[in-house]
Design a protein around this motif. Structure first.
Motif, mmCIF file in Angstrom:
data_model
loop_
_atom_site.group_PDB
_atom_site.id
_atom_site.type_symbol
_atom_site.label_atom_id
_atom_site.label_comp_id
_atom_site.label_asym_id
_atom_site.label_seq_id
_atom_site.Cartn_x
_atom_site.Cartn_y
_atom_site.Cartn_z
ATOM 1 N N GLY A 394 -33.741 10.161 46.605
ATOM 2 C CA GLY A 394 -34.186 10.771 45.361
ATOM 3 C C GLY A 394 -34.803 9.773 44.402
ATOM 4 O O GLY A 394 -35.413 8.768 44.807
ATOM 5 N N SER A 395 -34.612 10.029 43.114
ATOM 6 C CA SER A 395 -35.189 9.164 42.070
ATOM 7 C C SER A 395 -34.670 7.745 42.166
ATOM 8 O O SER A 395 -35.403 6.779 41.953
ATOM 9 C CB SER A 395 -34.881 9.742 40.688
ATOM 10 N N SER A 396 -33.392 7.605 42.528
ATOM 11 C CA SER A 396 -32.806 6.277 42.624
ATOM 12 C C SER A 396 -33.521 5.441 43.689
ATOM 13 O O SER A 396 -33.877 4.278 43.456
ATOM 14 C CB SER A 396 -31.315 6.381 42.962
ATOM 15 N N GLY A 397 -33.730 6.033 44.854
ATOM 16 C CA GLY A 397 -34.411 5.308 45.920
ATOM 17 C C GLY A 397 -35.830 4.935 45.567
ATOM 18 O O GLY A 397 -36.332 3.882 45.996
ATOM 19 N N GLN A 398 -36.505 5.770 44.768
ATOM 20 C CA GLN A 398 -37.877 5.468 44.368
ATOM 21 C C GLN A 398 -37.946 4.330 43.354
ATOM 22 O O GLN A 398 -38.899 3.558 43.337
ATOM 23 C CB GLN A 398 -38.519 6.724 43.781
ATOM 24 N N VAL A 399 -36.914 4.218 42.509
ATOM 25 C CA VAL A 399 -36.925 3.224 41.440
ATOM 26 C C VAL A 399 -36.446 1.849 41.919
ATOM 27 O O VAL A 399 -36.876 0.816 41.399
ATOM 28 C CB VAL A 399 -36.047 3.722 40.265
ATOM 29 N N LEU A 400 -35.577 1.826 42.911
ATOM 30 C CA LEU A 400 -34.952 0.567 43.326
ATOM 31 C C LEU A 400 -35.949 -0.548 43.659
ATOM 32 O O LEU A 400 -35.728 -1.700 43.269
ATOM 33 C CB LEU A 400 -34.017 0.820 44.516
ATOM 34 N N PRO A 401 -37.049 -0.278 44.369
ATOM 35 C CA PRO A 401 -37.990 -1.370 44.643
ATOM 36 C C PRO A 401 -38.547 -2.010 43.363
ATOM 37 O O PRO A 401 -38.750 -3.225 43.310
ATOM 38 C CB PRO A 401 -39.086 -0.693 45.465
ATOM 39 N N ARG A 402 -38.791 -1.218 42.337
ATOM 40 C CA ARG A 402 -39.309 -1.763 41.082
ATOM 41 C C ARG A 402 -38.249 -2.597 40.384
ATOM 42 O O ARG A 402 -38.551 -3.642 39.804
ATOM 43 C CB ARG A 402 -39.781 -0.623 40.180
ATOM 44 N N LEU A 403 -36.998 -2.134 40.431
ATOM 45 C CA LEU A 403 -35.919 -2.932 39.836
ATOM 46 C C LEU A 403 -35.708 -4.234 40.609
ATOM 47 O O LEU A 403 -35.435 -5.281 40.016
ATOM 48 C CB LEU A 403 -34.625 -2.124 39.810
ATOM 49 N N ALA A 404 -35.822 -4.171 41.924
ATOM 50 C CA ALA A 404 -35.648 -5.374 42.736
ATOM 51 C C ALA A 404 -36.728 -6.405 42.429
ATOM 52 O O ALA A 404 -36.485 -7.615 42.479
ATOM 53 C CB ALA A 404 -35.668 -5.007 44.226
ATOM 54 N N LYS A 405 -37.906 -5.942 42.126
ATOM 55 C CA LYS A 405 -38.996 -6.861 41.774
ATOM 56 C C LYS A 405 -38.768 -7.474 40.401
ATOM 57 O O LYS A 405 -39.032 -8.673 40.191
ATOM 58 C CB LYS A 405 -40.325 -6.119 41.799
ATOM 59 N N ALA A 406 -38.264 -6.664 39.449
ATOM 60 C CA ALA A 406 -38.050 -7.165 38.085
ATOM 61 C C ALA A 406 -36.786 -8.004 37.976
ATOM 62 O O ALA A 406 -36.745 -8.977 37.206
ATOM 63 C CB ALA A 406 -37.979 -5.989 37.110
ATOM 64 N N PHE A 407 -35.744 -7.633 38.730
ATOM 65 C CA PHE A 407 -34.449 -8.319 38.624
ATOM 66 C C PHE A 407 -33.937 -8.675 40.020
ATOM 67 O O PHE A 407 -32.931 -8.149 40.497
ATOM 68 C CB PHE A 407 -33.434 -7.422 37.908
ATOM 69 N N PRO A 408 -34.637 -9.573 40.709
ATOM 70 C CA PRO A 408 -34.297 -9.841 42.116
ATOM 71 C C PRO A 408 -32.890 -10.399 42.308
ATOM 72 O O PRO A 408 -32.244 -10.099 43.313
ATOM 73 C CB PRO A 408 -35.368 -10.842 42.544
ATOM 74 N N ARG A 409 -32.394 -11.202 41.367
ATOM 75 C CA ARG A 409 -31.084 -11.817 41.572
ATOM 76 C C ARG A 409 -29.972 -10.774 41.539
ATOM 77 O O ARG A 409 -29.039 -10.815 42.345
ATOM 78 C CB ARG A 409 -30.834 -12.906 40.529
ATOM 79 N N SER A 410 -30.055 -9.841 40.599
ATOM 80 C CA SER A 410 -29.011 -8.814 40.495
ATOM 81 C C SER A 410 -29.020 -7.899 41.709
ATOM 82 O O SER A 410 -27.962 -7.586 42.285
ATOM 83 C CB SER A 410 -29.203 -7.989 39.222
#
Length: 578
Positions: A394-410
């Motif tokens: 869902g929405s979570s799976g779509q957003v995760l790649p963008r969050l991983a790019k912005a906050f890779p360490r977390s």
């Protein structure tokens, strides 16, 4: 000074290590309070009492008006150290469980006491006055050896101290009680459900809804909505199309029975969880007392034993009213878990999002939007929850790649915790609480996938169970460390509130000694606290609660630039603060 409290046969107590010379005193159980009061008054800091179980010893001291500043709970500490991957426990890990492994917390109510006899709750040493207790001296030596042999000794000591402080606070909140007006609670129930029914009958509103449900289903008058089996059978006969009675599934259906059924389920839950029977059982003399179970959840979060103190619905909170001349200070930490994740991962980009443009950082999700990672606050929240709980659809799976790019360490931090779980490994919180190993069913699924004759079903089952355990370990490190921050927070609040002293205008009231006229904690819900305070001290209490949050952050994460902002409200009624 670290005196050890040792129970002896015949109702006597031996206190070893009193004074600089390590004096030893043997007293009758009823005289222990006088010994503790004298020792607490002797020095500014006070001794660090060591005993097997805070629940066993502390209630009687509080009943005598004696507050303990510091203690070390051997039972709670043993459980942490035996499980922790950071502790060098003396002896093999696979050793047969001993008495400290199997010892449950003592109940805070006396054995055989009823709730019509509140005066017996703190009598003597409580329900286990003559119960045997393992030798505390040898256990303390073993625990000290385990901590000293660890490369993370400082963090482990902080965790054990915070857990023990939490045990003191749990007993104090039981002793003080949460102010509760039974007549207001009764009025709330009457307003929502109708007048209190006779035993065995439904309240008027539930009976009305039951009739609507039967009518919508064209069912017999004998249909009992409280029976899931009968209700589902009637719904199937009426062509409703429901496979279960779960709220989320019912809300997707279009049928006249859905609206009254959802209301019935909601009101039935209120009646059974917090209805008149609950009121009779749990509220006495204007106070609700529920036993907290410190570390009752595997991540270190607290649980409760009876009364459901961790799940008080909004409508009954109207009955939580401060005493005359007093008020509540209600505080909760904003987006605690993602802030903890940023600090654990050393993710300065996420920490900056948590501080916000103004440096206050009241809303971390808004800060994530401002960073350009996602477009809306809702997506930021959904994405972070997915990262911490393993949501990949869902929405979570779509957003995760963008969050991983912005906050890779977390994102990499929780991903690695998940992979460790999928491999069947242990993960550990920041201070040293370790996850359990997966159970036999998990291992059977994994071994079945490697058999020569394993089919697609066995492989799919192994993959599913591995991912499921990975979701658990992914969240364990974050939720467990958030619980550690909260423990340090409430321990600091407890110390700071006591240091404020009594209100200058304090008057006699229902608050028991030793908290009469003093602000004190009355409720703790994971990342939220409720403090009962003299109204004249509300501002000072608010300042100390904020100071305690900052202190907890420094204790866990040193100078790492992560903020833990609080939402704080001052109100005479708990419902008005939320």
């Amino acid at each position: 000074m670290q005196p050890v409290v040792v129970p002896e046969p015949g109702g006597t107590v031996r206190v070893v290590g009193l004074g600089a010379a390590g004096d030893e005193r043997r007293v009758a159980a009823g005289e222990l309070a006088a010994v503790v009061r004298e020792a607490e008054a002797r020095t500014e800091v006070g001794p660090r009492w060591t005993w097997g179980d805070t629940n066993r010893w502390y209630p009687a001291l509080l009943a005598a008006g004696v507050r303990v500043e510091r203690a070390y709970d051997l039972r709670l500490a043993h459980r942490i150290l035996r499980q922790s991957a950071l502790a060098a426990w003396p002896g093999p890990d696979e050793a047969v469980p001993g008495p400290w492994d199997t010892m449950p917390p003592a109940p805070l109510t006396s054995a055989g006491a009823t709730r019509d006899e509140p005066a017996t709750l703190f009598a003597g040493l409580g329900p286990v006055e003559d119960a045997p207790e393992p030798d505390p001296h040898s256990e303390l030596d073993a625990q000290n050896t385990a901590v000293e042999g660890s490369s993370a000794a400082v963090r482990l000591r902080l965790l054990l101290a915070a857990e023990s402080a939490g045990a003191l606070l749990a007993v104090e909140m039981y002793h003080a009680g949460l102010p509760w007006l039974a007549d207001v609670h009764d009025a709330v129930l009457t307003e929502i459900l109708g007048p209190r029914p006779r035993l065995g009958e439904r309240p008027a509103r539930l009976e009305e809804l039951a009739e609507l449900i039967r009518s919508a289903l064209d069912a017999k008058p004998s249909l009992n909505p409280d029976s899931p089996r009968d209700l589902l059978k009637a719904m199937q006969y009426a062509g409703v199309g429901a496979r279960s009675l779960r709220k989320w599934e019912l809300e997707r259906l279009d049928h006249p029975v859905i609206e009254p059924l959802l209301e019935y389920k909601s009101l039935y839950r209120l009646m059974t969880a917090n209805g008149w029977a609950w009121l009779d059982a749990w509220v006495r003399e204007g106070r609700f007392r529920s036993e907290y179970v410190v570390g009752g959840v595997v991540t270190g979060r607290w649980a409760s034993s009876g009364g459901g103190v961790l799940q008080l619905p909004k409508n009954v909170r109207r009955a939580v009213v401060a005493d005359p001349g007093w008020t509540f200070v209600v505080a909760d930490a904003a987006q605690l878990e993602p802030r903890v994740l940023a600090a654990m991962a050393g993710d300065e980009a996420m920490a900056a999002a948590g501080r916000g443009a103004d440096g206050r950082g009241a809303d971390m999700y808004a800060g994530i939007v401002a960073s350009g990672a996602v477009a809306t606050r809702e997506l930021a929240k959904v994405g972070m929850l997915g990262a911490m709980y393993g949501g990949t659809t869902g929405s979570s799976g779509q957003v995760l790649p963008r969050l991983a790019k912005a906050f890779p360490r977390s994102l990499a931090f929780v991903d690695e915790a998940a992979r460790a779980g999928e491999r069947g490994e242990v993960v550990t919180t920041h201070l040293g609480r370790s996850s359990p190993l997966p159970g036999a069913t998990w291992h059977e699924a994994q071994s079945g996938a490697y058999q020569d004759d394993a089919g697609e079903d066995e492989v799919a089952r192994a993959r599913s169970s591995a991912r499921s355990w990975g979701r658990f370990t992914r969240n364990f490190v974050v939720q467990g460390t958030a619980a550690e921050w909260a423990l340090c927070w409430i321990a600091s609040i407890r110390r700071r509130l006591w240091a404020l002293g009594q209100a200058p205008d304090a008057t006699d009231g229902p608050v028991p000694e030793p908290f009469a006229g003093r602000p004190h904690l009355v409720l703790f819900l994971h990342d939220e606290v409720v403090i009962h305070a003299p109204a004249s001290m509300a501002e000072a209490v608010t300042d100390e609660v904020r100071g305690a949050a900052a202190e907890a952050g420094r204790l866990l994460f040193g100078g790492f630039p992560v903020r833990f902002p609080l939402s704080i409200a001052v109100a005479g009624c708990y419902a008005d603060a939320k």
